[in-house]
Design an enzyme around this catalytic site. Structure first.
Site, PDB file in Angstrom:
ATOM      1  CB  SER A 261      -6.502  -6.338   4.641  1.00 10.53           C
ATOM      2  OG  SER A 261      -5.013  -6.695   4.390  1.00 10.53           O
ATOM      3  CE  LYS A 262      -4.129   1.588   1.609  1.00 14.25           C
ATOM      4  NZ  LYS A 262      -3.145   1.734   0.262  1.00 14.25           N
ATOM      5  NE  ARG A 263      -0.963  -3.906   6.951  1.00 13.44           N
ATOM      6  CZ  ARG A 263      -0.926  -4.616   7.359  1.00 13.44           C
ATOM      7  NH1 ARG A 263      -0.275  -6.231   7.737  1.00 13.44           N
ATOM      8  NH2 ARG A 263      -2.289  -4.107   8.738  1.00 13.44           N
ATOM      9  N   GLY A 265      -3.365  -5.562  -1.373  1.00  6.93           N
ATOM     10  CA  GLY A 265      -4.005  -5.126  -2.583  1.00  6.93           C
ATOM     11  C   GLY A 265      -2.361  -4.684  -2.717  1.00  6.93           C
ATOM     12  CG  ASP A 266      -0.983  -1.035  -0.465  1.00  7.12           C
ATOM     13  OD1 ASP A 266      -1.797  -0.838  -1.581  1.00  7.12           O
ATOM     14  OD2 ASP A 266      -1.383  -0.781   0.514  1.00  7.12           O
TER      15      ASP A 266
END
Ligand code: GLU
Length: 507
Positions: A261-263, A265-266
């Site tokens: 998920s994008k999270r 990556g963050d």
């Protein structure tokens, strides 16, 4: 008869294209090219509530950056357009009517509140053969009543009538033959009168049929829709030309379980989008591979290997090699862990494959952020990046490694000074200046032979002298081969730096 290969990438413009979506596009493209077929880009924008401005442009730009060519689409045109679903309303209306007329679909008036009430009343409520008789629809109401409600402008949806307890067979090129009992499916909404638009399911099936799609290659998350789609093909009488399904393995988190998920990556510091994305609603920036310094060839290669290999250990493939080698036989069913470190490795390998002049051109915009590039020739910049190429993963890393080629050091690494700068160092370096002055050419091998010969003849400490020399020229005891550096800097600059070092460094 073998059908011509026609595949489609069918994103919904609901935000930036996720890296998993990019892999789906890439596999479609590889398969199309391998089979001399057509690659279609279809924009699935029937869910007006989720439309995000800029998303379609983003998709086009990302695919172009990665070299994923499109044969038919909004920009490219083609014989099967329009390629944007919101421009195909008239077409869908006809097919909704066809299902209604054939008794394969029905009209339902239940309001969201009514549906909510039923869900509260009946545990695990599903709109299907067991419940549709209790609801407000064209099967439970009289024809007159239905007409009256429509005439009164009441909002309705069209639902697919699913016969219970039928075995539905889905053939998937990666997962094999999967049998699902139709009773677990609900009477999916196919059309909404409120916006006069079909839902994803109807539009997707109708378009795949009309666009003569031969293979539906898409993410695993769409696997649960496959039985419904099989039933829709049957209901339309298109079972004979149903496309071959291929559901690709999920991209998994680098650590732990679950979907990338994008999270992630963050949290772990890597992009999950191909390009930077500025969220038009929040103004938030999500980093992209392009802006993080990745080469598009490296990203395509990296993505291709997430869920596929050619059956050997080979990892580096050009796009043409991927096209030749790609096969669903070697796609795994299991999800592929997103190994971000591997992504960096791919980028490093592709930087190594660039010739120095190409790398210099990519580096110049980075360099321009720090210095006035016009002071240096392309040859000089090319030679500088050539010397450090093997040490970088990203073009932007080259600044830190080549800085001293463009800016003479004014500060000197303290630890290195402590370790290498002795009392007699200034005197020895003054002698070195004389040795260098006497050189008739500064080429690396020649300078090395003369300087090392001088150190040995005088029985100086090789490590200390060479490191002190390096310290004055580079600012620290790191970097490429010393005499490659001095060859590029030239005699005058090298000597000037040694002199400045002697004048500046104190112990
Ligand atoms: N519009 C769907 C999506 O955004 C398409 C899925 C499919 O390829 O059928 O993923």
């Amino acid at each position: 008869m073998e059908r011509p290969v026609r595949v489609r990438f069918a994103p919904s413009p609901t935000g930036p294209l996720h890296i998993g979506g990019v892999r789906t596009a890439l596999y479609n493209y590889l398969f199309a090219r391998q089979n001399h077929g057509a690659m279609i880009l279809r924009i699935e924008d029937t869910d007006s509530t989720r439309f995000v401005p800029g998303a379609e442009e983003y998709i086009n730009e990302a695919l172009a950056w990665l070299g994923i060519g499109i044969d038919e689409g909004v920009a490219e045109g083609g014989n099967f357009g329009p390629y944007k679903q919101s421009e195909r309303r008239d077409i869908y209306r006809q097919y909704v009517k066809q299902l209604l007329d054939a008794g394969r679909a029905y009209i339902a008036f239940d309001t969201p509140a009514e549906l909510e009430a039923k869900r509260a009343e009946i545990k695990n409520f599903q709109y299907d053969a067991s419940t549709r008789g209790m609801m407000r629809n064209s099967l439970s109401l009289s024809a007159d009543e239905v007409q009256r409600l429509i005439d009164a402008g009441e909002k309705y949806v069209v639902r697919f009538l699913i016969e219970p307890d039928r075995d539905v067979i889905v053939n998937d090129l990666i997962r094999g033959r999967v049998t699902i009992n139709s009773s677990i499916l609900d009477d999916k909404v196919l059309y909404k009168s409120a916006d006069d638009l079909p839902t994803y399911h109807l539009a997707n099936i109708v378009d795949d049929h009309l666009m003569e799609v031969s293979h539906v290659i898409r993410g695993e998350e769409w696997l649960p829709s496959a039985p419904l789609h099989v039933l829709l093909y049957e209901a339309f009488g298109w079972a004979d030309t149903m496309p071959q399904f291929v559901h690709l393995p999920l991209l998994l988190k680098p650590d732990g379980k679950g979907k990338l998920s994008k999270r992630d990556g963050d949290r772990l510091g890597f992009p999950v989008f191909p390009l930077d994305w500025h969220d038009p609603a929040t103004g938030d920036l999500s980093r992209g591979y392009r802006e993080a310094g990745y080469l598009p060839e490296a990203v395509s290669n990296f993505l291709a290997l997430l869920g596929w290999n050619d059956g050997t250990d080979k990892e580096l493939f050009s796009m043409d090699e991927l096209i030749a080698a790609f096969s669903f036989d070697h796609c795994s069913k299991k999800g592929a862990k997103f190994d971000y470190e591997k992504g960096k490795w791919f980028n490093h390998e592709y930087i190594m494959r660039l010739d120095d002049a190409e790398l210099a051109q990519l580096f110049k915009p980075v360099l321009a952020q720090h210095i006035d590039v016009s002071q240096f020739t392309d040859e000089y910049i090319t030679a500088a990046v050539g010397l450090i190429k093997s040490r970088i993963n990203f073009v932007s890393d080259a600044w830190e490694h080549t800085r001293f080629f463009f800016v003479a050091p004014t500060e000197f690494n303290e630890k290195d000074v402590k370790k290498r700068w002795k009392e007699d160092t200034p005197a020895i370096l003054r002698e070195l200046i004389d040795v260098l002055r006497g050189l008739d050419d500064m080429t690396s091998a020649h300078a090395e032979e003369v300087v090392l010969g001088w150190i040995k003849a005088n029985e100086y400490h090789m490590g200390n002298v060479m490191n002190a020399f390096r310290l004055t020229v580079v600012g620290e005891c790191k970097g490429p081969h010393m005499f490659d550096i001095t060859q590029l800097l030239g005699k005058d600059e090298t000597i000037a730096r040694i002199e400045r070092g002697i004048a500046t460094i104190t112990i």
